[in-house]
Design an enzyme around this catalytic site. Structure first.
Site, PDB file in Angstrom:
ATOM      1  CE1 TYR A   1      -3.865  -2.067   5.100  1.00 47.98           C
ATOM      2  CE2 TYR A   1      -3.282   0.421   4.604  1.00 47.98           C
ATOM      3  CZ  TYR A   1      -3.675  -1.075   4.310  1.00 47.98           C
ATOM      4  OH  TYR A   1      -3.779  -1.476   2.849  1.00 47.98           O
TER       5      TYR A   1
ATOM      6  CB  SER B   1      -0.983  -0.309   1.223  1.00 44.68           C
ATOM      7  OG  SER B   1      -1.587   1.193   1.337  1.00 44.68           O
TER       8      SER B   1
END
Length: 237
Positions: free
Chosen positions: A146, A132
């Site tokens: 995350y 990501s």
């Protein structure tokens, strides 16, 4: 002839969104594709029937199950690790068990899957992990765990690229920004905030991410390894 005729591909986390687009791309290009799913049996079975691929239930939070799935898949030409979860909220209030589960899925599973795949992978194999842009940039609060998990994948790629490089096996991370999926729809409540960070003010399409993955898995990318490949409309610029 397809670009991946005769190639064996395993996609961990392939039933929906980006993973499904990756399955479709490889299958359309001639590969023999197996993909895993956890909680989306109906979507997985429909995709497998549509593309002539194989869907197998595997919990990416279970290290031994992930290793067994990769091992039992035999020599893979391409491994794509797409399975991942996100966790939102104040770090001071998050359930430690939920954080540990996130790390098992987002960090432990890609590492163990990549190592196990390399045991049988032929010369010139490809390992691609979906990370990501949040591995580079985290512009909002509440997503520290995350972001940590996606930054960890960068070290995974750099380190394993050196471990496997003598066999011509490449290891790369694809880092999407906002992509139009069920988890982050283009018309969702975060749209205006996310687009405000971007130069190209739209969500990306899963097929665009799949295209980058296919290029990294192909012959033109044989000298590309240990690298992060961001596809985010300049979200992180």
């Amino acid at each position: 002839m397809g670009a991946f005729d005769g190639k064996s591909v395993l996609v961990l986390g392939g039933s929906r969104g980006i993973g499904a687009a990756i399955v479709r791309r490889f299958a359309a290009d001639g590969a023999t594709v197996t993909f895993t799913y956890s909680g989306s049996r109906d979507a997985a079975e429909a995709l497998a029937a549509e593309m002539g691929s194989s869907a197998v239930e595997t919990d990416s939070a279970d290290r031994d199950a992930v290793i067994a799935r990769v091992r039992d898949s035999g020599p893979l030409d391409v491994l794509v690790v797409n399975a991942g979860v996100a966790l939102f909220g104040d770090a001071l209030e998050q359930d430690p068990d939920a954080v540990d589960r996130l790390f098992r899925i987002n960090v432990h599973a890609p590492y163990h899957a990549a190592v196990e795949a390399a045991r049988q992978m032929p010369e010139g194999g490809r390992i691609i992990v979906i990370g990501s842009v949040n591995g580079d940039r985290m512009p909002v609060p509440g997503m520290a765990s995350y972001a940590l998990s996606k930054s960890a994948l960068q070290g995974l790629a750099r380190g394993l690229a050196r471990d496997f490089g003598q066999r011509g096996i490449t290891v790369n991370v694809v880092q999407p920004g906002p992509i139009d999926t069920d988890a982050n729809p283009a018309n969702g409540p975060m749209k205006d905030l996310l687009h405000g960070f971007m130069a190209i003010k739209r969500h990306g399409r899963p097929e665009e991410v799949a295209g980058m993955v296919a290029w990294l898995a192909g012959p033109e990318a044989g000298f590309v390894t240990g690298a992060m490949h961001t596809i985010d409309g300049a979200f992180g610029a």
